[in-house]
Design a protein around this motif. Structure first.
Motif, PDB file in Angstrom:
ATOM      1  N   TRP A  50       0.842  -1.192   0.000  1.00 56.75           N
ATOM      2  CA  TRP A  50       0.000   0.000   0.000  1.00 56.75           C
ATOM      3  C   TRP A  50       0.879   1.245   0.000  1.00 56.75           C
ATOM      4  O   TRP A  50       1.789   1.368   0.828  1.00 56.75           O
ATOM      5  N   THR A  51       0.572   2.190  -0.848  1.00 53.93           N
ATOM      6  CA  THR A  51       1.207   3.508  -0.819  1.00 53.93           C
ATOM      7  C   THR A  51       0.116   4.552  -0.604  1.00 53.93           C
ATOM      8  O   THR A  51      -0.811   4.663  -1.413  1.00 53.93           O
ATOM      9  N   PHE A  52       0.213   5.295   0.512  1.00 52.89           N
ATOM     10  CA  PHE A  52      -0.813   6.267   0.884  1.00 52.89           C
ATOM     11  C   PHE A  52      -0.540   7.625   0.241  1.00 52.89           C
ATOM     12  O   PHE A  52       0.605   7.964  -0.087  1.00 52.89           O
ATOM     13  N   ASP A  53      -1.601   8.412   0.088  1.00 55.21           N
ATOM     14  CA  ASP A  53      -1.452   9.754  -0.446  1.00 55.21           C
ATOM     15  C   ASP A  53      -0.586  10.598   0.494  1.00 55.21           C
ATOM     16  O   ASP A  53      -0.480  10.327   1.694  1.00 55.21           O
ATOM     17  N   GLU A  54       0.030  11.630  -0.043  1.00 50.44           N
ATOM     18  CA  GLU A  54       1.030  12.396   0.706  1.00 50.44           C
ATOM     19  C   GLU A  54       0.431  13.160   1.887  1.00 50.44           C
ATOM     20  O   GLU A  54       1.069  13.288   2.936  1.00 50.44           O
ATOM     21  N   PHE A  55      -0.782  13.651   1.751  1.00 53.38           N
ATOM     22  CA  PHE A  55      -1.385  14.403   2.853  1.00 53.38           C
ATOM     23  C   PHE A  55      -1.636  13.497   4.048  1.00 53.38           C
ATOM     24  O   PHE A  55      -1.265  13.807   5.187  1.00 53.38           O
ATOM     25  N   PHE A  56      -2.247  12.351   3.785  1.00 52.98           N
ATOM     26  CA  PHE A  56      -2.503  11.402   4.866  1.00 52.98           C
ATOM     27  C   PHE A  56      -1.191  10.881   5.439  1.00 52.98           C
ATOM     28  O   PHE A  56      -1.034  10.740   6.657  1.00 52.98           O
ATOM     29  N   SER A  57      -0.237  10.602   4.544  1.00 50.51           N
ATOM     30  CA  SER A  57       1.069  10.108   4.989  1.00 50.51           C
ATOM     31  C   SER A  57       1.718  11.072   5.968  1.00 50.51           C
ATOM     32  O   SER A  57       2.323  10.654   6.967  1.00 50.51           O
ATOM     33  N   ALA A  58       1.616  12.369   5.690  1.00 53.23           N
ATOM     34  CA  ALA A  58       2.269  13.367   6.540  1.00 53.23           C
ATOM     35  C   ALA A  58       1.762  13.280   7.978  1.00 53.23           C
ATOM     36  O   ALA A  58       2.553  13.376   8.934  1.00 53.23           O
ATOM     37  N   GLY A  59       0.457  13.085   8.144  1.00 51.67           N
ATOM     38  CA  GLY A  59      -0.101  12.977   9.492  1.00 51.67           C
ATOM     39  C   GLY A  59       0.372  11.731  10.213  1.00 51.67           C
ATOM     40  O   GLY A  59       0.703  11.766  11.403  1.00 51.67           O
ATOM     41  N   ILE A  60       0.439  10.610   9.492  1.00 53.24           N
ATOM     42  CA  ILE A  60       0.876   9.355  10.100  1.00 53.24           C
ATOM     43  C   ILE A  60       2.359   9.416  10.472  1.00 53.24           C
ATOM     44  O   ILE A  60       2.760   8.998  11.554  1.00 53.24           O
ATOM     45  N   ILE A  61       3.161   9.911   9.542  1.00 56.21           N
ATOM     46  CA  ILE A  61       4.600   9.990   9.799  1.00 56.21           C
ATOM     47  C   ILE A  61       4.872  10.898  10.997  1.00 56.21           C
ATOM     48  O   ILE A  61       5.691  10.574  11.862  1.00 56.21           O
ATOM     49  N   HIS A  62       4.195  12.010  11.058  1.00 59.96           N
ATOM     50  CA  HIS A  62       4.379  12.938  12.188  1.00 59.96           C
ATOM     51  C   HIS A  62       4.036  12.263  13.516  1.00 59.96           C
ATOM     52  O   HIS A  62       4.730  12.462  14.525  1.00 59.96           O
ATOM     53  N   HIS A  63       2.999  11.448  13.527  1.00 59.64           N
ATOM     54  CA  HIS A  63       2.538  10.836  14.775  1.00 59.64           C
ATOM     55  C   HIS A  63       3.371   9.621  15.184  1.00 59.64           C
ATOM     56  O   HIS A  63       3.636   9.425  16.370  1.00 59.64           O
ATOM     57  N   PHE A  64       3.796   8.799  14.216  1.00 56.71           N
ATOM     58  CA  PHE A  64       4.429   7.524  14.559  1.00 56.71           C
ATOM     59  C   PHE A  64       5.954   7.526  14.449  1.00 56.71           C
ATOM     60  O   PHE A  64       6.610   6.681  15.059  1.00 56.71           O
ATOM     61  N   ASP A  65       6.533   8.429  13.674  1.00 58.13           N
ATOM     62  CA  ASP A  65       7.997   8.535  13.621  1.00 58.13           C
ATOM     63  C   ASP A  65       8.439   9.391  14.805  1.00 58.13           C
ATOM     64  O   ASP A  65       8.778  10.569  14.659  1.00 58.13           O
ATOM     65  N   LYS A  68      11.733  11.242  14.720  1.00 51.65           N
ATOM     66  CA  LYS A  68      11.880  12.107  13.535  1.00 51.65           C
ATOM     67  C   LYS A  68      13.113  11.741  12.699  1.00 51.65           C
ATOM     68  O   LYS A  68      13.800  12.593  12.157  1.00 51.65           O
ATOM     69  N   SER A  69      13.345  10.448  12.594  1.00 49.34           N
ATOM     70  CA  SER A  69      14.522   9.967  11.864  1.00 49.34           C
ATOM     71  C   SER A  69      14.256   9.805  10.369  1.00 49.34           C
ATOM     72  O   SER A  69      15.190   9.579   9.595  1.00 49.34           O
ATOM     73  N   GLY A  70      12.999   9.875   9.964  1.00 48.17           N
ATOM     74  CA  GLY A  70      12.662   9.661   8.563  1.00 48.17           C
ATOM     75  C   GLY A  70      12.443   8.206   8.214  1.00 48.17           C
ATOM     76  O   GLY A  70      12.289   7.862   7.035  1.00 48.17           O
ATOM     77  N   SER A  71      12.413   7.348   9.245  1.00 46.72           N
ATOM     78  CA  SER A  71      12.125   5.930   9.047  1.00 46.72           C
ATOM     79  C   SER A  71      11.506   5.381  10.327  1.00 46.72           C
ATOM     80  O   SER A  71      11.577   6.009  11.392  1.00 46.72           O
ATOM     81  N   PHE A  72      10.884   4.215  10.219  1.00 42.35           N
ATOM     82  CA  PHE A  72      10.271   3.584  11.378  1.00 42.35           C
ATOM     83  C   PHE A  72      11.193   2.498  11.918  1.00 42.35           C
ATOM     84  O   PHE A  72      11.559   1.576  11.183  1.00 42.35           O
ATOM     85  N   ASP A  73      11.574   2.609  13.191  1.00 37.62           N
ATOM     86  CA  ASP A  73      12.344   1.526  13.807  1.00 37.62           C
ATOM     87  C   ASP A  73      11.374   0.413  14.206  1.00 37.62           C
ATOM     88  O   ASP A  73      10.162   0.498  13.974  1.00 37.62           O
ATOM     89  N   ASP A  74      11.889  -0.638  14.838  1.00 38.94           N
ATOM     90  CA  ASP A  74      11.055  -1.795  15.173  1.00 38.94           C
ATOM     91  C   ASP A  74       9.899  -1.419  16.099  1.00 38.94           C
ATOM     92  O   ASP A  74       8.766  -1.869  15.910  1.00 38.94           O
ATOM     93  N   ALA A  75      10.190  -0.589  17.086  1.00 39.70           N
ATOM     94  CA  ALA A  75       9.155  -0.209  18.046  1.00 39.70           C
ATOM     95  C   ALA A  75       8.082   0.653  17.380  1.00 39.70           C
ATOM     96  O   ALA A  75       6.876   0.485  17.626  1.00 39.70           O
ATOM     97  N   GLU A  76       8.512   1.568  16.522  1.00 40.29           N
ATOM     98  CA  GLU A  76       7.556   2.434  15.821  1.00 40.29           C
ATOM     99  C   GLU A  76       6.708   1.634  14.843  1.00 40.29           C
ATOM    100  O   GLU A  76       5.505   1.875  14.692  1.00 40.29           O
TER     101      GLU A  76
END
Length: 200
Positions: A50-65, A68-76
């Motif tokens: 799945w590839t999400f739209d950029e607007f929705f992605s921005a909200g998810i990345i802000h909340h779960f990263d 703020k490394s630009g990637s998700f570690d195992d815990a995230e």
């Protein structure tokens, strides 16, 4: 309602969206790539990306990263899977597979991954079939959709289907409209992917 679960978990500024009614329309967009996994000529599972739209992605990345490394570690990644992805389980992870027109209900998937690609949220998982299927003898179809139609789930236009593993013969696919199973008050016909294999 699945869409409200998404909103609550993802902390987006769309909480005031109306309940399911005649005014509703998609507010999240997902492009899907499906890879049929073969073993000894039979389909054993489906890898879904799945590839999400950029607007929705921005909200998810802000909340779960969190860092703020630009990637998700195992815990995230684990937090994202538990807090968001599993909310789609009730709708078969938006992945509706049929073998000879009999529905395969997805209650669990494997190999969940999440990543950030060019500012977009990407999720990937594997749906194993209950048993291997010979696609030259049995009909396999896949539809991707959110039955509420708050999330627009559609196959990627340029490269929607891929194959991995050992095939017998040649495989391709047909993309149709699933006119026999309309969603959202019979107003939308989801895309229907049919696997076509010649066998040996």
């Amino acid at each position: 309602m699945l869409f409200r679960i998404f909103l609550g978990l993802f902390v987006l500024a769309l909480a005031a969206l109306p309940l399911r009614d005649s005014r509703a329309h998609p507010h999240i967009w997902i492009d899907v790539v499906s890879t049929f996994e073969f073993k000894e000529g039979k389909v054993t599972g489906l890898k879904v990306r799945w590839t999400f739209d950029e607007f929705f992605s921005a909200g998810i990345i802000h909340h779960f990263d969190k860092d703020k490394s630009g990637s998700f570690d195992d815990a995230e990644t684990a937090s994202l899977q538990k807090g968001a992805f599993e909310a789609t389980q009730d709708d078969s992870y938006f992945t509706h597979i049929k073998i000879n027109d009999a529905r395969i209900r997805l209650k669990k998937v494997q190999s969940y991954k999440a990543e950030i690609s060019k500012s977009s949220l990407v999720m990937e998982f594997v749906a194993q079939l209950p048993e291997p299927v010979d696609p030259s003898k049995d009909k396999i179809t896949v539809s991707v959709f959110d039955s509420t139609y708050y999330v627009d789930v559609a196959f990627e236009k340029l490269d929607p289907v891929r194959f991995s593993g050992e095939q017998n013969g040649f495989c391709t696919f047909k993309m149709l409209k699933d006119k026999g199973n309309p969603i959202y008050f019979n107003s939308v016909h989801p895309q229907l992917l049919e696997l076509v294999c010649t066998g040996e």
